[in-house]
Design a protein around this motif. Sequence first.
Motif, PDB file in Angstrom:
ATOM      1  N   LYS A 175       0.824  -1.207   0.000  1.00 17.01           N
ATOM      2  CA  LYS A 175       0.000   0.000   0.000  1.00 17.01           C
ATOM      3  C   LYS A 175       0.855   1.253   0.000  1.00 17.01           C
ATOM      4  CE  LYS A 175      -3.881   2.166   2.432  1.00 17.01           C
ATOM      5  NZ  LYS A 175      -4.806   2.066   3.596  1.00 17.01           N
ATOM      6  N   ILE A 176       1.974   1.218   0.734  1.00 17.90           N
ATOM      7  CA  ILE A 176       2.874   2.371   0.778  1.00 17.90           C
ATOM      8  C   ILE A 176       3.524   2.611  -0.576  1.00 17.90           C
ATOM      9  CG2 ILE A 176       5.071   3.179   1.731  1.00 17.90           C
ATOM     10  CD1 ILE A 176       4.251   1.893   4.370  1.00 17.90           C
ATOM     11  N   SER A 177       4.027   1.564  -1.200  1.00 16.43           N
ATOM     12  CA  SER A 177       4.713   1.720  -2.486  1.00 16.43           C
ATOM     13  C   SER A 177       4.551   0.461  -3.336  1.00 16.43           C
ATOM     14  CB  SER A 177       6.206   2.014  -2.278  1.00 16.43           C
ATOM     15  OG  SER A 177       6.872   2.122  -3.523  1.00 16.43           O
ATOM     16  N   PRO A 178       3.529   0.405  -4.172  1.00 16.92           N
ATOM     17  CA  PRO A 178       3.363  -0.753  -5.070  1.00 16.92           C
ATOM     18  C   PRO A 178       4.576  -0.974  -5.975  1.00 16.92           C
ATOM     19  CG  PRO A 178       1.370   0.576  -5.021  1.00 16.92           C
ATOM     20  CD  PRO A 178       2.415   1.356  -4.293  1.00 16.92           C
ATOM     21  N   LEU A 179       5.164   0.120  -6.473  1.00 21.56           N
ATOM     22  CA  LEU A 179       6.301  -0.024  -7.377  1.00 21.56           C
ATOM     23  C   LEU A 179       7.527  -0.565  -6.644  1.00 21.56           C
ATOM     24  CD1 LEU A 179       7.573   0.265 -10.112  1.00 21.56           C
ATOM     25  CD2 LEU A 179       7.987   2.691  -9.640  1.00 21.56           C
ATOM     26  N   GLY A 180       7.772  -0.098  -5.422  1.00 22.94           N
ATOM     27  CA  GLY A 180       8.890  -0.638  -4.654  1.00 22.94           C
ATOM     28  C   GLY A 180       8.707  -2.113  -4.354  1.00 22.94           C
ATOM     29  N   PHE A 181       7.488  -2.506  -4.053  1.00 19.56           N
ATOM     30  CA  PHE A 181       7.158  -3.916  -3.795  1.00 19.56           C
ATOM     31  C   PHE A 181       7.452  -4.754  -5.033  1.00 19.56           C
ATOM     32  CE2 PHE A 181       4.532  -7.633  -3.439  1.00 19.56           C
ATOM     33  CZ  PHE A 181       4.362  -7.873  -2.082  1.00 19.56           C
ATOM     34  N   VAL A 182       6.959  -4.308  -6.186  1.00 18.88           N
ATOM     35  CA  VAL A 182       7.172  -5.047  -7.434  1.00 18.88           C
ATOM     36  C   VAL A 182       8.646  -5.050  -7.814  1.00 18.88           C
ATOM     37  CG1 VAL A 182       6.670  -5.036  -9.915  1.00 18.88           C
ATOM     38  CG2 VAL A 182       4.828  -4.662  -8.264  1.00 18.88           C
ATOM     39  N   GLY A 183       9.349  -3.942  -7.567  1.00 17.14           N
ATOM     40  CA  GLY A 183      10.777  -3.886  -7.872  1.00 17.14           C
ATOM     41  C   GLY A 183      11.572  -4.903  -7.078  1.00 17.14           C
ATOM     42  N   ALA A 184      11.263  -5.040  -5.786  1.00 15.14           N
ATOM     43  CA  ALA A 184      11.953  -6.026  -4.953  1.00 15.14           C
ATOM     44  C   ALA A 184      11.642  -7.444  -5.417  1.00 15.14           C
ATOM     45  CB  ALA A 184      11.556  -5.846  -3.487  1.00 15.14           C
ATOM     46  N   ALA A 185      10.371  -7.694  -5.792  1.00 13.27           N
ATOM     47  CA  ALA A 185       9.988  -9.021  -6.267  1.00 13.27           C
ATOM     48  C   ALA A 185      10.699  -9.365  -7.574  1.00 13.27           C
ATOM     49  CB  ALA A 185       8.470  -9.092  -6.448  1.00 13.27           C
ATOM     50  N   GLY A 186      10.727  -8.413  -8.502  1.00 11.92           N
ATOM     51  CA  GLY A 186      11.411  -8.662  -9.768  1.00 11.92           C
ATOM     52  C   GLY A 186      12.901  -8.867  -9.584  1.00 11.92           C
ATOM     53  N   SER A 187      13.508  -8.099  -8.679  1.00 12.59           N
ATOM     54  CA  SER A 187      14.925  -8.270  -8.396  1.00 12.59           C
ATOM     55  C   SER A 187      15.207  -9.669  -7.869  1.00 12.59           C
ATOM     56  CB  SER A 187      15.378  -7.214  -7.382  1.00 12.59           C
ATOM     57  OG  SER A 187      16.709  -7.435  -6.977  1.00 12.59           O
ATOM     58  N   VAL A 226      14.204  -1.180 -19.314  1.00 13.90           N
ATOM     59  CA  VAL A 226      14.252  -1.148 -20.791  1.00 13.90           C
ATOM     60  C   VAL A 226      15.596  -1.673 -21.277  1.00 13.90           C
ATOM     61  CG1 VAL A 226      14.259   0.384 -22.798  1.00 13.90           C
ATOM     62  CG2 VAL A 226      12.562   0.710 -21.001  1.00 13.90           C
ATOM     63  N   GLY A 227      16.673  -1.257 -20.606  1.00 11.66           N
ATOM     64  CA  GLY A 227      17.991  -1.785 -20.967  1.00 11.66           C
ATOM     65  C   GLY A 227      18.070  -3.285 -20.801  1.00 11.66           C
ATOM     66  N   LEU A 228      17.436  -3.807 -19.753  1.00 14.54           N
ATOM     67  CA  LEU A 228      17.437  -5.251 -19.528  1.00 14.54           C
ATOM     68  C   LEU A 228      16.620  -5.988 -20.585  1.00 14.54           C
ATOM     69  CD1 LEU A 228      18.266  -7.635 -17.798  1.00 14.54           C
ATOM     70  CD2 LEU A 228      16.347  -7.146 -16.273  1.00 14.54           C
ATOM     71  N   ILE A 229      15.535  -5.376 -21.039  1.00 15.56           N
ATOM     72  CA  ILE A 229      14.726  -5.993 -22.109  1.00 15.56           C
ATOM     73  C   ILE A 229      15.582  -6.210 -23.348  1.00 15.56           C
ATOM     74  CG2 ILE A 229      12.805  -5.614 -23.703  1.00 15.56           C
ATOM     75  CD1 ILE A 229      11.408  -4.067 -21.435  1.00 15.56           C
ATOM     76  N   VAL A 275      10.184 -10.719 -17.845  1.00 15.08           N
ATOM     77  CA  VAL A 275       9.944 -10.164 -16.511  1.00 15.08           C
ATOM     78  C   VAL A 275      10.207  -8.661 -16.506  1.00 15.08           C
ATOM     79  CG1 VAL A 275      10.651 -10.213 -14.085  1.00 15.08           C
ATOM     80  CG2 VAL A 275      10.455 -12.350 -15.376  1.00 15.08           C
ATOM     81  N   ALA A 276      11.286  -8.232 -17.166  1.00 20.88           N
ATOM     82  CA  ALA A 276      11.603  -6.805 -17.219  1.00 20.88           C
ATOM     83  C   ALA A 276      10.515  -6.032 -17.961  1.00 20.88           C
ATOM     84  CB  ALA A 276      12.962  -6.590 -17.892  1.00 20.88           C
ATOM     85  N   PHE A 277       9.951  -6.615 -19.015  1.00 21.06           N
ATOM     86  CA  PHE A 277       8.883  -5.943 -19.757  1.00 21.06           C
ATOM     87  C   PHE A 277       7.651  -5.736 -18.873  1.00 21.06           C
ATOM     88  CE2 PHE A 277       5.010  -6.219 -22.331  1.00 21.06           C
ATOM     89  CZ  PHE A 277       5.192  -5.138 -23.184  1.00 21.06           C
ATOM     90  N   CYS A 278       7.264  -6.776 -18.151  1.00 20.66           N
ATOM     91  CA  CYS A 278       6.101  -6.664 -17.257  1.00 20.66           C
ATOM     92  C   CYS A 278       6.345  -5.607 -16.178  1.00 20.66           C
ATOM     93  CB  CYS A 278       5.802  -8.018 -16.626  1.00 20.66           C
ATOM     94  SG  CYS A 278       5.277  -9.296 -17.788  1.00 20.66           S
ATOM     95  N   MET A 279       7.555  -5.595 -15.625  1.00 20.41           N
ATOM     96  CA  MET A 279       7.874  -4.596 -14.601  1.00 20.41           C
ATOM     97  C   MET A 279       7.889  -3.192 -15.186  1.00 20.41           C
ATOM     98  SD  MET A 279      10.937  -6.565 -12.553  1.00 20.41           S
ATOM     99  CE  MET A 279      11.251  -5.151 -11.482  1.00 20.41           C
ATOM    100  N   ALA A 280       8.422  -3.045 -16.400  1.00 20.60           N
ATOM    101  CA  ALA A 280       8.493  -1.729 -17.029  1.00 20.60           C
ATOM    102  C   ALA A 280       7.098  -1.182 -17.321  1.00 20.60           C
ATOM    103  CB  ALA A 280       9.313  -1.802 -18.318  1.00 20.60           C
ATOM    104  N   VAL A 281       6.185  -2.048 -17.746  1.00 26.05           N
ATOM    105  CA  VAL A 281       4.804  -1.611 -17.997  1.00 26.05           C
ATOM    106  C   VAL A 281       4.175  -1.110 -16.697  1.00 26.05           C
ATOM    107  CG1 VAL A 281       2.490  -2.404 -18.636  1.00 26.05           C
ATOM    108  CG2 VAL A 281       4.461  -3.081 -20.005  1.00 26.05           C
ATOM    109  N   PHE A 282       4.371  -1.859 -15.624  1.00 23.05           N
ATOM    110  CA  PHE A 282       3.798  -1.460 -14.332  1.00 23.05           C
ATOM    111  C   PHE A 282       4.435  -0.164 -13.841  1.00 23.05           C
ATOM    112  CE2 PHE A 282       3.587  -1.574  -9.667  1.00 23.05           C
ATOM    113  CZ  PHE A 282       2.216  -1.743  -9.491  1.00 23.05           C
ATOM    114  N   ALA A 283       5.765  -0.050 -13.980  1.00 18.35           N
ATOM    115  CA  ALA A 283       6.462   1.158 -13.526  1.00 18.35           C
ATOM    116  C   ALA A 283       6.017   2.376 -14.328  1.00 18.35           C
ATOM    117  CB  ALA A 283       7.975   0.961 -13.656  1.00 18.35           C
ATOM    118  N   THR A 284       5.803   2.203 -15.632  1.00 20.60           N
ATOM    119  CA  THR A 284       5.334   3.311 -16.464  1.00 20.60           C
ATOM    120  C   THR A 284       3.932   3.743 -16.051  1.00 20.60           C
ATOM    121  OG1 THR A 284       6.668   2.491 -18.316  1.00 20.60           O
ATOM    122  CG2 THR A 284       4.921   4.061 -18.824  1.00 20.60           C
ATOM    123  N   TYR A 285       3.087   2.776 -15.753  1.00 18.65           N
ATOM    124  CA  TYR A 285       1.740   3.093 -15.281  1.00 18.65           C
ATOM    125  C   TYR A 285       1.799   3.880 -13.971  1.00 18.65           C
ATOM    126  CZ  TYR A 285      -2.753   2.420 -12.968  1.00 18.65           C
ATOM    127  OH  TYR A 285      -3.919   2.637 -12.295  1.00 18.65           O
TER     128      TYR A 285
END
Length: 454
Positions: free
Chosen positions: A202-214, A275-278, A367-377
């Motif tokens: 709830k505090i940071s959806p993007l930080g949560f997803v970033g840690a999961a993707g990492s 994007v670089g990782l993609i 995985v990087a593409f899915c994360m990038a879409v979410f981060a852009t949103y």
Amino acid sequence: MPRSPIAMIIALSATLFAAFTLNSGSSLQSSLLALRASSEGFAPIYTGIIMASYYSGFVGGILWGASLVNRVGHIRTFAALASTGSAITLLHAIFVDPITWSLFRAMTGLCLSGLYLVVESWLNEQVDNNSRGAMMASYMTVSLGGLALGQLMLNLSPISGFELFTLASVLLSLSLVPIALTRQPPPAAVSGERMKLRRLFKISPLGFVGAAGSGVFSGAIYGVGPVFAADLGLPTASIATFMFFVIVGGMILQWPIGRASDMVPRQYVLIAMLVGLIFTGLVPYVMPNVIRDNLSIWGGVLGVFTMPIYAISVAYVNDYLDPDDFVPASGALLIVYGGSAAFGPIVGSMFLDYFGPWGLPLLFSIVAFCMAVFATYRAGFGRRISLEEQGTFVAVPRTTPMVTELAPMGEDTETETDADAEAEAETENSENTAPSEAANISGTTGSDTPKTRD
């Protein structure tokens, strides 16, 4: 009088040596098991499960380690876990079986998580605020240097023998020596407080997803990265060099990337890395022979785009937190990271089995593409804070929540806030403002101002 950062580092050199040998032994053991499982004819999915078991044990150590340390003490905890981890490493060479290795690997993750907790709590107890930056840099250098050196140790003996298992066991045992002989007083009790995952998201959806993707990236790289290189036909020496460059690539550019995230919104830096990782994952499909002949260089680029993601995610989450919440949030982020890392080797081995050697880079791209879409949103529609409200980036290893206490997080902001409050109070007093009014003005200035959430 506080000691200088250099004097502090010298005083704690024994503890840093323990961290170095721990990382060297665990790094050697990880790649050795992946390659040995493949050479023993284990099915790719079994190799993935074996390597994933480490992270399940590591998460268990995060949940359980603090209570063990507080119950029996730092030195006895370290002695018990280091001895157990050393013995388990040798048992791998005796019982060559997927199920047994999975159990051993989980126990290794549990032991190492507790060992890191002792080392980091010891460093945190002895360091002062003037030395935190230097100590954090030294600890990161020692940790990543140990991981990189452990990969090169694969060249010291054939993976089919027992010698490398013995070497990994010796390294874990050596880490016990400086801790057992130290004259430094034991640290205080370790906090086991953690933030609930629902609140973290709830505090940071993007930080949560970033840690999961990492976690997925790290689990796949360390778990089946050596198998990926072996499937390309590389000899052990080239595999070791490839893994070395992956670690060094992330090690060298983590700080510059982090500093860039202090100058522009962090989510944009994270999007650029994804994007670089993609493209990094797709390049082998365009020029497979070129990448195969220059796999170490490609591995270094892979490390640049994957290794700093966790630290950027931690810094991003901390931007929305009060300093008192840094450590509980760090514990939650590590659970997210470890749980996701357990999927990395399993999914990576499945991609290798189905798509061939280049399936692993394909996994990174997807995985990087899915994360990038979410981060852009989130960058377009999520709530965000200004650059002035962002904290300063601090690179942190993915070990235990205690490393957040060791890192110099939140100190600059608090210092600036106090200075501003004092300046305001002095100004008001010079204008003969009533004491009660000056107190009210001072009390509303600083970090109590609520931040908008991601």
